[in-house]
Design a protein around this motif. Sequence first.
Motif, PDB file in Angstrom:
ATOM      1  N   ARG A   6       2.231 -16.702  -6.557  1.00 31.30           N
ATOM      2  CA  ARG A   6       2.296 -15.361  -7.491  1.00 31.30           C
ATOM      3  C   ARG A   6       2.914 -14.326  -6.227  1.00 31.30           C
ATOM      4  O   ARG A   6       2.216 -13.878  -5.497  1.00 31.30           O
ATOM      5  N   ILE A   7       4.221 -13.669  -6.671  1.00 31.10           N
ATOM      6  CA  ILE A   7       4.601 -12.658  -5.940  1.00 31.10           C
ATOM      7  C   ILE A   7       4.684 -11.493  -6.717  1.00 31.10           C
ATOM      8  O   ILE A   7       5.440 -11.460  -7.713  1.00 31.10           O
ATOM      9  N   LEU A   8       3.970 -10.171  -6.093  1.00 31.11           N
ATOM     10  CA  LEU A   8       4.484  -9.196  -6.779  1.00 31.11           C
ATOM     11  C   LEU A   8       5.385  -8.272  -6.150  1.00 31.11           C
ATOM     12  O   LEU A   8       5.235  -8.281  -4.995  1.00 31.11           O
ATOM     13  N   VAL A   9       6.248  -7.855  -7.100  1.00 29.62           N
ATOM     14  CA  VAL A   9       7.389  -6.981  -6.557  1.00 29.62           C
ATOM     15  C   VAL A   9       7.135  -5.590  -7.015  1.00 29.62           C
ATOM     16  O   VAL A   9       7.168  -5.380  -8.263  1.00 29.62           O
ATOM     17  N   ALA A  10       6.971  -4.743  -6.327  1.00 33.57           N
ATOM     18  CA  ALA A  10       6.811  -3.306  -6.499  1.00 33.57           C
ATOM     19  C   ALA A  10       8.180  -2.470  -6.705  1.00 33.57           C
ATOM     20  O   ALA A  10       9.255  -2.528  -5.772  1.00 33.57           O
ATOM     21  N   VAL A  11       8.436  -2.081  -8.011  1.00 36.02           N
ATOM     22  CA  VAL A  11       9.735  -1.404  -8.262  1.00 36.02           C
ATOM     23  C   VAL A  11       9.492  -0.323  -8.859  1.00 36.02           C
ATOM     24  O   VAL A  11       8.804   0.169  -9.541  1.00 36.02           O
ATOM     25  N   GLU A  34       5.875 -17.497  -9.494  1.00 33.98           N
ATOM     26  CA  GLU A  34       5.647 -16.473 -10.470  1.00 33.98           C
ATOM     27  C   GLU A  34       5.877 -15.141 -10.140  1.00 33.98           C
ATOM     28  O   GLU A  34       5.075 -14.764  -9.440  1.00 33.98           O
ATOM     29  N   PHE A  35       6.796 -14.473 -10.598  1.00 31.28           N
ATOM     30  CA  PHE A  35       6.905 -13.087 -10.168  1.00 31.28           C
ATOM     31  C   PHE A  35       6.181 -12.109 -11.190  1.00 31.28           C
ATOM     32  O   PHE A  35       6.191 -12.396 -12.365  1.00 31.28           O
ATOM     33  N   ILE A  36       5.681 -11.074 -10.591  1.00 27.97           N
ATOM     34  CA  ILE A  36       5.126 -10.035 -11.343  1.00 27.97           C
ATOM     35  C   ILE A  36       5.767  -8.757 -10.801  1.00 27.97           C
ATOM     36  O   ILE A  36       5.869  -8.205  -9.682  1.00 27.97           O
TER      37      ILE A  36
END
Length: 145
Positions: A6-11, A34-36
Amino acid sequence: MTNKKRILVAVDGSEQSNDAFQEALRLGTLEPVEFIFLTVIVEIMPNNDELYLSLNVRPEMDDVYRALAEKRLEEMTAGLGSDVSYKNEAVHGDAKRSIVSYAKDNNVDLIVIGATGRGALERSLIGSTTAYVVNHAPCNVLVVK
């Protein structure tokens, strides 16, 4: 069945945020992911004139922004293959605390974040959100310059 990382990408729409997004997509080609994609809608109170550079997003607009982001994400992730899944999330609050809190609450394995943020204030503070996330995250953090 393989567990997906699970990878959280801050955008936030900044150039460095876009670079972080691209780096995260590259990671998605290496293993099941799984991207968040997390956007924090910052609410700054109008009683402090110096800090009133807010995003001033009405909560009822969340669905509009999510739909637009979903369409863009579908286009950008189309070629990554079936081992990659994603969801687009938006939360209201303080960016640095919201990113860390979301990561804790959702068992995130990695946070990918740009070195500095979108606004002049964030850039002048030399990535204070990023520094906070690095020091308080419950997982590894990849900072992209």
